[in-house]
Every structure is written in C-alpha cells, then in structure tokens.
Design an enzyme around this catalytic site. Structure first.
Site, mmCIF file in Angstrom:
data_model
loop_
_atom_site.group_PDB
_atom_site.id
_atom_site.type_symbol
_atom_site.label_atom_id
_atom_site.label_comp_id
_atom_site.label_asym_id
_atom_site.label_seq_id
_atom_site.Cartn_x
_atom_site.Cartn_y
_atom_site.Cartn_z
ATOM 1 N N LEU A 1 0.843 -1.204 0.000
ATOM 2 C CA LEU A 1 0.000 0.000 0.000
ATOM 3 C C LEU A 1 0.875 1.250 0.000
ATOM 4 O O LEU A 1 1.642 1.467 0.942
ATOM 5 C CB LEU A 1 -0.887 0.017 1.245
ATOM 6 C CG LEU A 1 -1.866 -1.148 1.405
ATOM 7 C CD1 LEU A 1 -2.598 -1.033 2.727
ATOM 8 C CD2 LEU A 1 -2.865 -1.124 0.265
ATOM 9 N N ALA B 1 -0.418 4.446 -1.739
ATOM 10 C CA ALA B 1 -1.141 5.475 -2.492
ATOM 11 C C ALA B 1 -1.485 6.690 -1.653
ATOM 12 O O ALA B 1 -1.848 7.742 -2.169
ATOM 13 C CB ALA B 1 -2.421 4.878 -3.079
ATOM 14 N N ARG C 1 0.133 13.558 7.512
ATOM 15 C CA ARG C 1 0.803 13.879 8.775
ATOM 16 C C ARG C 1 2.289 14.195 8.602
ATOM 17 O O ARG C 1 2.926 14.709 9.512
ATOM 18 C CB ARG C 1 0.607 12.716 9.771
ATOM 19 C CG ARG C 1 -0.844 12.574 10.229
ATOM 20 C CD ARG C 1 -1.125 11.227 10.883
ATOM 21 N NE ARG C 1 -1.367 10.169 9.894
ATOM 22 C CZ ARG C 1 -1.676 8.907 10.206
ATOM 23 N NH1 ARG C 1 -1.768 8.540 11.467
ATOM 24 N NH2 ARG C 1 -1.867 8.011 9.250
ATOM 25 N N ARG D 1 35.367 16.702 -5.401
ATOM 26 C CA ARG D 1 34.070 16.785 -6.084
ATOM 27 C C ARG D 1 33.945 15.726 -7.176
ATOM 28 O O ARG D 1 34.918 15.061 -7.523
ATOM 29 C CB ARG D 1 33.901 18.207 -6.624
ATOM 30 C CG ARG D 1 33.731 19.217 -5.478
ATOM 31 C CD ARG D 1 33.826 20.643 -5.948
ATOM 32 N NE ARG D 1 33.007 20.874 -7.118
ATOM 33 C CZ ARG D 1 33.156 21.910 -7.948
ATOM 34 N NH1 ARG D 1 34.102 22.803 -7.729
ATOM 35 N NH2 ARG D 1 32.373 22.041 -8.987
ATOM 36 N N LYS E 1 38.249 18.866 -8.496
ATOM 37 C CA LYS E 1 37.015 18.539 -9.223
ATOM 38 C C LYS E 1 37.334 17.861 -10.544
ATOM 39 O O LYS E 1 38.195 18.351 -11.288
ATOM 40 C CB LYS E 1 36.227 19.830 -9.479
ATOM 41 C CG LYS E 1 34.888 19.580 -10.133
ATOM 42 C CD LYS E 1 34.494 20.674 -11.099
ATOM 43 C CE LYS E 1 34.957 20.370 -12.499
ATOM 44 N NZ LYS E 1 34.529 21.347 -13.509
ATOM 45 N N TYR F 1 38.152 28.097 -15.914
ATOM 46 C CA TYR F 1 36.859 28.630 -16.347
ATOM 47 C C TYR F 1 37.037 30.087 -16.759
ATOM 48 O O TYR F 1 37.578 30.895 -15.996
ATOM 49 C CB TYR F 1 35.898 28.518 -15.158
ATOM 50 C CG TYR F 1 34.476 28.926 -15.423
ATOM 51 C CD1 TYR F 1 33.786 28.460 -16.530
ATOM 52 C CD2 TYR F 1 33.796 29.763 -14.534
ATOM 53 C CE1 TYR F 1 32.474 28.819 -16.760
ATOM 54 C CE2 TYR F 1 32.474 30.122 -14.749
ATOM 55 C CZ TYR F 1 31.816 29.648 -15.853
ATOM 56 O OH TYR F 1 30.512 30.001 -16.073
ATOM 57 N N ARG G 1 57.303 36.239 -13.834
ATOM 58 C CA ARG G 1 57.139 37.265 -12.807
ATOM 59 C C ARG G 1 58.211 38.301 -13.057
ATOM 60 O O ARG G 1 59.273 38.005 -13.614
ATOM 61 C CB ARG G 1 57.213 36.682 -11.397
ATOM 62 C CG ARG G 1 58.524 36.042 -11.059
ATOM 63 C CD ARG G 1 58.517 35.435 -9.654
ATOM 64 N NE ARG G 1 59.830 34.891 -9.372
ATOM 65 C CZ ARG G 1 60.062 33.665 -8.901
ATOM 66 N NH1 ARG G 1 59.040 32.844 -8.664
ATOM 67 N NH2 ARG G 1 61.276 33.259 -8.665
HETATM 68 C C1 UD1 Z 1 -3.121 1.531 9.377
HETATM 69 C C2 UD1 Z 1 -4.170 0.564 9.935
HETATM 70 C C3 UD1 Z 1 -3.965 0.467 11.433
HETATM 71 C C4 UD1 Z 1 -2.549 0.006 11.747
HETATM 72 C C5 UD1 Z 1 -1.512 0.902 11.085
HETATM 73 C C6 UD1 Z 1 -0.140 0.263 11.199
HETATM 74 C C7 UD1 Z 1 -6.150 0.770 8.523
HETATM 75 C C8 UD1 Z 1 -7.515 1.309 8.413
HETATM 76 N N1 UD1 Z 1 -5.482 1.077 9.636
HETATM 77 O O1 UD1 Z 1 -3.374 2.796 9.944
HETATM 78 O O2 UD1 Z 1 -4.904 -0.443 11.983
HETATM 79 O O3 UD1 Z 1 -2.358 -0.017 13.152
HETATM 80 O O4 UD1 Z 1 -1.807 1.048 9.677
HETATM 81 O O5 UD1 Z 1 0.862 1.093 10.758
HETATM 82 O O6 UD1 Z 1 -5.699 0.079 7.625
HETATM 83 N N2 UD1 Z 1 -3.030 3.863 1.723
HETATM 84 C C9 UD1 Z 1 -3.385 3.686 0.400
HETATM 85 N N3 UD1 Z 1 -4.613 4.106 -0.006
HETATM 86 C C10 UD1 Z 1 -5.513 4.668 0.838
HETATM 87 C C11 UD1 Z 1 -5.127 4.836 2.174
HETATM 88 C C12 UD1 Z 1 -3.892 4.430 2.608
HETATM 89 O O7 UD1 Z 1 -2.615 3.159 -0.395
HETATM 90 O O8 UD1 Z 1 -6.604 5.014 0.381
HETATM 91 C C13 UD1 Z 1 -1.689 3.417 2.151
HETATM 92 C C14 UD1 Z 1 -0.844 4.524 2.738
HETATM 93 O O9 UD1 Z 1 -0.076 5.140 1.727
HETATM 94 C C15 UD1 Z 1 0.028 3.768 3.731
HETATM 95 C C16 UD1 Z 1 -0.821 2.581 4.141
HETATM 96 O O10 UD1 Z 1 -1.850 2.485 3.182
HETATM 97 O O11 UD1 Z 1 1.225 3.315 3.125
HETATM 98 C C17 UD1 Z 1 -1.436 2.756 5.525
HETATM 99 O O12 UD1 Z 1 -2.205 3.937 5.551
HETATM 100 P P1 UD1 Z 1 -2.137 4.942 6.764
HETATM 101 O O13 UD1 Z 1 -3.033 6.086 6.475
HETATM 102 O O14 UD1 Z 1 -0.757 5.227 7.147
HETATM 103 O O15 UD1 Z 1 -2.831 4.047 7.877
HETATM 104 P P2 UD1 Z 1 -2.690 4.165 9.454
HETATM 105 O O16 UD1 Z 1 -3.522 5.277 9.918
HETATM 106 O O17 UD1 Z 1 -1.270 4.182 9.832
HETATM 107 CA CA CA Z 2 0.651 4.262 8.741
#
Ligand code: UD1
Ligand code: CA
Length: 464
Positions: free
Chosen positions: A8, A10, A15, A335, A353, A389, A442
C-alpha cells in the site's frame, strides 16, 4: 504455496506535512518503501503489486530500480486501505493462493518476521493472519480485539475505539496474510461508516470472523521493527533504529566504529574489515570502502569508492574514487568525477574537481584543481590554482609525470606542463611548458637600498 504481495503506497501522508509522498521519505539514505519491497522480494512471491495514487508519477519514477519485478495499480482517490486493496482484484485475477498485504510506511519489517507470519498462517489454515505487536505506547495504531479465550475478533481503529479499547496495547502492524479469494469476497462487504469515512482494510478481519472463518495473529517480539512512519518524529525514530542495526552489522563484520551514536551510514554502504570510522562521519549512497582505512572524524563520503589503507580526515568526497594508500584532508573537498590514485595526497584546504591525481602525487595545501590530469609523482606547491573557467567554458590542464609546480602558480587552462618541468613560484602560466624546462613568469625583484631611511627623512619621522 502460491504467493503474491500487495504494498500500500497510495496515501498522501498528510501527517508528514510534505510535498513529497510519504513512502519516498528517506530512512538511512533510501526511500522507506524500498526496504518494504526488498523484504517482500526475499519471499520470492509470484507477483508484487504496488498501489500508488498520490503523486504516483514520482513514486513510479523512484521505484524504477525495481524494473519489471513490481507492477503498479493506480488508486485514483485514496478512499482507505480497504478500497486500495479491493482495486487489485482485476490484476490478481489469474492468481490463486496467499496474499500478503504490507504498508509502504513500515520500513523496518524484516523478511524473517514475514516468514514467521506466513508460517502461522499456513500451518493454522487461516483465512487471515495479522502481524501484531505489544506497544508500550499504542497511540495511532488499530487495536486488536480478542475474545475471552484469546481468539482474534476484530481490529478497531483508534479514532473509532472506546476508552476501554484504547487501553489495549496489542496493535495491528498493518501486515497481513490472506487467502486471496476470501479477502476479495470480504472486501465487497466493507463500508465507510466510521469516524474517518474510509473503507478500512481492518474491517475485513471482523467480517471473516463473523463468517466463521479462522483468523490468526502472530505477535512480533520486536515492536521497533513494525513501527509505522506517519510523521517526521516517527521517521527520525525509524532512522535511529535502522542506523543502529546498520552499525551493529558492520561492527560484527570487523569494522571499528568509535561512536555508533554519531556515525551515520546508509543502508547500501560496504566497508571492509579493520577499517576505523571516527565520530561525526556520514557515509551514504553506493559508497564502498576497503580494508584497514581510517575515516573521519567529521567526514562525508557520498557514492565514493575507497581502496584499502586510505586515510580520510575532516573531508567531503563525492562521486569519486580514492585508491589504496591515498591520503585526504584534513579539510579537503573532492568533487564528482575525481580519481585519486594510489599513494596520492590531497591535503588541507584543497578542492579537486573532475580530475586525476596520479600515483604518489601531492596536492598538499590550499589549492584548486579542476578538469586536470595530474600524472604520477607530481608535486603541486601550496596555493596553486588551475584557472579552468573563463566565465563561459571550462578548459583542461595537463601536468605530466614528475612535474614540480611552484607555490602559488596560476595555471591558465588550456595548458600543459611537460614531464619533469618546473614552474617558478607565483607564476601565471598561460602557455605550454616543455618537458624538463623551467617556466617563470614574474617581474625582476627590485631592491632599493636604505629606502626606510630615505622615507623617514622625507616624512620627517624620527628614527625609533
Ligand atoms: C493503518 C491501519 C492500522 C494500523 C496501522 C499500522 C487501517 C484502516 N489502519 O493505519 O490499523 O495499526 O496502519 O501502521 O488500515 N493507503 C493507500 N490508499 C488509501 C489509504 C492508505 O494506499 O486510500 C496506504 C498509505 O499510503 C500507507 C498505508 O496504506 O502506506 C497505511 O495507511 P495509513 O493512512 O498510514 O494508515 P494508518 O492510519 O497508519
Ligand atoms: Ca501508517
């Protein structure tokens, strides 16, 4: 057993408060998602699918080093982790087996831990297995809800949890194994009726349980390894943990690190045994250091190859090669594109360099050497500058073997100093110097006898 991995990546990473996608933030010199993908690759899965969305072009580009070993699925709108996984259904159509889901923001997760989770999953014949951890401070994580007989019932996100549930210290690490078909069936049943209005992947656990499916958990014994990076504070924590691991591994391989707390070595760096790394040293990129070297203190090496028995003190070296027995610093700047050959020296307050410093040649103090080929056993006097240069173009200087460049020589490029030739101190050399000759540029020195007396008389100053 057939295996596929979904990563995951996306999410926007709100934060992090950054214009850079979260998964591309660096941990010990590498984008954090690289570590996740490297751990995944070691499981030798049939497929690795990375879900991208927020600034997807940037992520795709950064992951080009993984070439055709990974495939991308685009999540147009980030509607939650459950939604993200559900859109992989099409691309995994022909696949039947176990799906591991990983978060791109959990960089410290090891292949060993993943293998243990897989083992628990396969041996238990579970529909889903969660990697969990006991955290002293579980804030921000989903909590694991278990029945009185310890069976996993569901995961509750912190924002949706009751005060009682928040007191639970066993958390979801965001790492799971699923039976593929059961996962995608359950995902059809999730909704976004929660505090964040998102489709949670975590809801799949409760759904599978309610259907009477077997859900298991593997509790990791190292909570540091599974920390999720959501903020820059957590990014620094992850960096610190990984830094310690990198340093410990090197020390166990025979590298002396005087003070691991103040030594910053990136993940891909290689260092040979009996090399000593002094404090406040930063070694990054594809740097490779040989054996028996003495590096630091206060030194920065980036994408640099260093031979054996090299001494580098208080210096910065970038994209260059330093051969055996060479000596750099204190306080020099090397460099990109430089080759310091064996036994050569680049000393205090010298900048080099895109140049070659030949075998045994010396640039000991206060020089600028740019676009220059220095042969072997050349001595460059203090304060020598290659004027490479003219404000528009760069020109090359060649100094052949055994030449002796007098202090404070200006070498106006393009210019060639022949083999064994000398230049007089303070000369501005703008024409080629033939081998074995001396070039001096010189004016004659003038001495005026008794000048001080004459001056005093003229000005009426009394002799002191
Ligand atoms: C998530 C878990 C939480 C867990 C924690 C661990 C869920 C709902 N919660 O929370 O239970 O304790 O990870 O670290 O899954 N992402 C997507 N598409 C989206 C949303 C998120 O690809 O629509 C990806 C984010 O880029 C990230 C990952 O999913 O890499 C986790 O998402 P994040 O928002 O960080 O979830 P947490 O709030 O940390
Ligand atoms: Ca997370």
């Amino acid at each position: 057993m057939r295996l596929a991995v979904i990563v995951l990546a996306a999410g926007g990473g709100t934060r992090m408060k950054s214009s850079r996608p979260k998964v591309l933030h660096m941990v010990c010199g590498e984008p954090m998602i690289n570590f996740v993908l490297e751990s995944a690759e070691k499981l030798s899965p049939e497929r690795i699918v990375v879900i991208i969305g927020h600034k997807s072009e940037m992520v795709r580009e950064a992951l080009s080093c993984f070439e055709d070993r990974i495939e991308f699925v685009h999540q147009d709108r980030q509607l939650g982790t459950g939604h993200a996984v559900s859109i992989c259904e099409d691309s995994l159509k022909g696949f039947d087996g176990v799906v591991i889901v990983l978060s791109g923001d959990t960089p410290l997760l090891s292949t060993g831990t993943l293998n243990r989770l897989l083992d628990v999953h396969n041996r238990g014949g579970a529909a889903a297995s969660i990697l969990t951890a006991q955290m002293d401070n579980p804030t921000g994580y989903g909590r694991i809800i278990r029945s009185s007989d310890e069976a996993v019932l569901s995961i509750v996100e912190e924002k949706d949890a009751t005060a009682e549930e928040r007191a639970i210290t066993e958390v979801n690490t965001g790492t799971y194994c699923f039976n593929k078909n059961k996962l995608f069936e359950a995902l059809k049943k999730i909704d976004s009726n929660n505090k964040q209005g998102e489709f949670y992947l975590t809801d799949v656990i409760g759904i599978l349980r309610d259907q009477g499916e077997k859900v298991m958990a593997s509790v990791t014994d190292d909570p540091n390894e599974v920390m999720g990076v959501n903020s820059r504070v957590q990014l620094a924590e992850a960096e610190k943990t990984l830094r310690r691991q990198i340093n410990e591994k090197l020390m166990l391989e025979g590298v002396t690190i005087i003070d691991p707390e103040t030594t910053y070595i990136s993940a891909g760096v290689e260092i040979g045994k009996d090399t000593v790394i002094h404090p406040m040293t930063f070694i990054s990129g594809k740097t490779k250091i040989g054996e028996g070297c003495d590096i630091g203190p206060m030194t920065r090496l980036i994408d640099t190859t260093v031979g054996n028995s090299v001494l580098i003190e208080n210096s910065v070296v970038r994209e260059s090669t330093v051969e055996d027995g060479a000596e750099l610093g204190p306080f020099c700047h090397v460099r990109p594109g430089t080759l310091v050959k064996s036994g050569a020296k680049v000393g205090a307050f010298a900048e080099v360099k895109k140049s070659v410093v030949g075998v045994g040649s010396k640039v000991p103090h206060l020089s600028y050497i740019g676009d220059t080929k220095i042969g072997d056993y050349v001595n460059i006097g203090a304060g020598t500058i290659t004027c490479n240069y003219d404000g528009a173009d760069k020109y090359e200087t060649v100094i052949e073997d055994g030449a002796f460049i007098g202090s404070d020589t200006m070498l106006v490029a393009p210019v060639r100093i022949g083999k064994g030739a000398f230049t007089g101190a303070g000369s501005v050399i703008s024409k080629d110097v033939p081998a074995d000759s001396l070039a001096v540029e010189r004016s004659e020195q003038v001495v005026i006898d008794n000048w001080v007396d004459k001056r005093q008389k003229k000005k009426g100053i009394k002799k002191g």
